[in-house]
Design a protein around this motif. Structure first.
Motif, PDB file in Angstrom:
ATOM      1  N   PRO A 101       0.785  -1.300   0.041  1.00 25.26           N
ATOM      2  CA  PRO A 101      -0.115  -0.033  -0.094  1.00 25.26           C
ATOM      3  C   PRO A 101       0.852   1.300  -0.157  1.00 25.26           C
ATOM      4  N   ALA A 102       0.144   2.345  -0.094  1.00 22.22           N
ATOM      5  CA  ALA A 102       0.886   3.763   0.058  1.00 22.22           C
ATOM      6  C   ALA A 102      -0.030   4.469   0.895  1.00 22.22           C
ATOM      7  N   PHE A 103       0.257   4.209   2.379  1.00 23.32           N
ATOM      8  CA  PHE A 103      -0.591   4.932   3.554  1.00 23.32           C
ATOM      9  C   PHE A 103      -0.479   6.393   3.453  1.00 23.32           C
ATOM     10  N   ASN A 104      -1.436   7.112   3.281  1.00 22.79           N
ATOM     11  CA  ASN A 104      -1.644   8.594   3.377  1.00 22.79           C
ATOM     12  C   ASN A 104      -2.506   8.866   4.721  1.00 22.79           C
ATOM     13  N   ALA A 105      -1.941   9.458   5.800  1.00 23.30           N
ATOM     14  CA  ALA A 105      -2.490   9.601   6.944  1.00 23.30           C
ATOM     15  C   ALA A 105      -3.701  10.547   6.760  1.00 23.30           C
ATOM     16  N   TYR A 106      -3.703  11.584   5.663  1.00 25.05           N
ATOM     17  CA  TYR A 106      -4.492  12.637   5.466  1.00 25.05           C
ATOM     18  C   TYR A 106      -5.682  12.217   4.813  1.00 25.05           C
ATOM     19  N   GLY A 191      -4.014   2.351   3.319  1.00 24.92           N
ATOM     20  CA  GLY A 191      -3.307   1.373   3.986  1.00 24.92           C
ATOM     21  C   GLY A 191      -3.661  -0.010   3.863  1.00 24.92           C
ATOM     22  N   ALA A 192      -4.651  -0.370   3.111  1.00 25.43           N
ATOM     23  CA  ALA A 192      -5.026  -1.845   2.291  1.00 25.43           C
ATOM     24  C   ALA A 192      -4.174  -2.186   1.516  1.00 25.43           C
ATOM     25  N   TYR A 193      -4.079  -3.578   1.552  1.00 26.83           N
ATOM     26  CA  TYR A 193      -3.071  -4.388   0.390  1.00 26.83           C
ATOM     27  C   TYR A 193      -4.108  -5.150  -0.152  1.00 26.83           C
ATOM     28  N   PHE A 194      -3.693  -5.441  -1.388  1.00 25.36           N
ATOM     29  CA  PHE A 194      -4.834  -6.396  -2.200  1.00 25.36           C
ATOM     30  C   PHE A 194      -3.994  -7.792  -2.123  1.00 25.36           C
ATOM     31  N   VAL A 195      -5.238  -8.674  -2.152  1.00 22.51           N
ATOM     32  CA  VAL A 195      -5.136 -10.134  -2.060  1.00 22.51           C
ATOM     33  C   VAL A 195      -5.732 -10.821  -3.015  1.00 22.51           C
TER      34      VAL A 195
END
Length: 458
Positions: A101-106, A191-195
């Motif tokens: 993922p590419a987590f972005n807090a905003y 922040g999710a990741y693909f499965v």
């Protein structure tokens, strides 16, 4: 100055502007709001945003590519399939970019949370039914916390994230349905990741395993649906242990960080995809599913324009007692790091069943599920409101005796039954004639779907 030299200088100047001014400026514009959000909420979250979540995506991809176990799997794959190693490594990189993922807090806390709350509250009366506050308070803030959930609807992602937003920034395992642009970019930013749920590619599975192990070791809060997909008939499904097994590979009994599973039960008075899910068992095509969804949206839009649209009843969430893997393993003299083969498979099966039973115990009993159960038990009877309440009384007594958490709106059972009956009437699942109510024979399957959501208590 020759023209070719002037063009070359201009190109170099443009490249320098792009590389050293434009890209850093854009990166600053994107990361500055996120960093401000992290500083703002870090004192409010019970489980802080981990450094792993703040690491740049490219760095995590590189870390996966250079992981010794991934490298070993790539070499074995190349030898087995007689494929050049550089080509296999390109495949590994493609998998890593798909997963990481590419987590972005905003986006998560300022946009995602606001949007999730707005959607959830527009569609449902959202309620927190039960929470083991004392048990959750005892969780070590440094532990890796994983919400283990039943899977009723795609709204589960929105509802759980919204309800847990004051505790942690959750990282979900999301199926392939969300890998469409621009939804995929938004999903990654949260922040999710693909499965790939049913992938038989051993190389892909190893890359996925190593990412989940890294995230678990780093303490990233996660949420997982052990059923591996939406319930097609309303019943809870048997657990699929792949992702749970990967998480256990990231847990070290003697390590500094505990792994804590928190059971989370969700139930709805109306599941948005209920008819589509029932039809999926009949071999419904993707085109038919899309057409059914468009019809559903169109029908609700017409109702809204006429002022006849109502919310879909209650959506209730329960948080059960946490299960510490440190305590679980020590009480059974288990160390998953030392288990392999059949012994590990058996231990994971027992853990999966225990987790699903814990989730089942906290699935909320909502008004529609109770009323649907009465009509399913008496499909040919016409019942007055008084008779319905008489049928509900022993049912509720059984549920309470078996430890079910019954959500009673306003603390008023009569009101709860009226709400459940009204929802069934609005959807034309129940016919009314001269004050008597009877299940429509054509809708018995849908009534069973809602009754099945609490059938494990009965």
């Amino acid at each position: 100055m020759p023209l070719w030299l002037a063009i070359a200088v201009a190109l170099l100047a443009a490249w320098a502007f792009y590389e050293h001014l434009l890209i850093p400026a854009l990166r600053w514009m994107v990361t500055r709001p996120a960093n401000q959000v992290i500083d703002d909420i870090s004192h409010r979250l019970r489980i802080g945003i981990r450094p792993f979540q703040r690491t740049r995506r490219q760095a995590l991809v590189h870390r996966l590519l250079t992981d010794p176990k991934v490298q070993q799997a790539a070499e074995q794959y190349a030898a087995r399939h007689r494929t050049p190693l550089p080509a296999v490594l390109k495949k590994v990189e493609r998998y890593a970019r798909e997963i990481v993922p590419a987590f972005n807090a905003y986006l998560y806390f300022r946009i995602g949370y606001w949007l999730g709350r707005a959607i959830a509250r527009t569609l449902y009366r959202v309620r927190l039914g039960y929470i083991d506050a004392a048990g959750i308070a005892r969780i070590d803030p440094d532990a890796t916390v994983v919400l283990v959930m039943n899977h009723r609807s795609n709204m589960d992602y929105v509802l759980a994230g919204f309800m847990a937003a004051d505790q942690a920034a959750l990282s979900y395992a999301v199926g392939e349905w969300a890998r469409i642009w621009p939804l995929s970019a938004l999903v990654r930013a949260t922040g999710a990741y693909f499965v790939r749920r049913n992938s038989g590619d051993e190389l892909y599975r190893r890359v996925l395993e190593r990412y989940i192990v890294m995230a678990t070791e780093a303490g990233v809060p996660q949420a997982v649906f052990p059923e591996g997909g939406l319930s097609r008939d309303g019943r809870m499904r048997e657990p699929r242990l792949g992702v749970l097994d990967y998480m256990m590979r990231g847990f070290h009994l003697g390590g500094d960080r505990d792994l804590v599973f928190v059971p989370l039960g969700i139930n709805y008075d109306r599941v948005l995809e209920d008819r589509t899910l029932l039809r999926s068992g009949e071999g419904q095509s993707t085109l038919q599913a899309i057409w059914a969804t468009l019809r559903f949206l169109g029908r609700n839009l017409r109702l809204a324009l006429r002022g006849e649209w109502y919310r879909y009843g209650y959506a209730c969430v329960n948080f059960g007692p946490p299960l510490s893997m440190r305590e679980y393993c020590r009480s059974r003299d288990l160390d998953f790091q030392r288990l392999s083969g059949e012994a590990r498979k058996q231990a994971m099966g027992e853990l999966g069943r225990e987790l699903m039973q814990a989730v089942g115990r906290v699935v909320p009993v909502v008004p529609v599920a109770v009323m649907a159960t009465v009509f399913v038990r008496h499909p040919e009877r016409s019942l007055s409101e008084l008779e319905l309440k008489a049928e509900v009384a022993p049912l509720v007594a059984t549920l309470e005796a078996r430890g079910a958490h019954i959500y009673v709106p306003r603390g008023d059972f009569d009101y709860a039954l009226s709400v459940g009956l009204r929802m069934l009437r609005l959807r034309k699942l129940v016919a009314e004639r001269e004050g008597l109510y009877q299940a429509r024979s054509s809708e018995l399957e849908l009534l069973r779907y809602y009754s099945n959501s609490i059938s494990h208590f009965l």
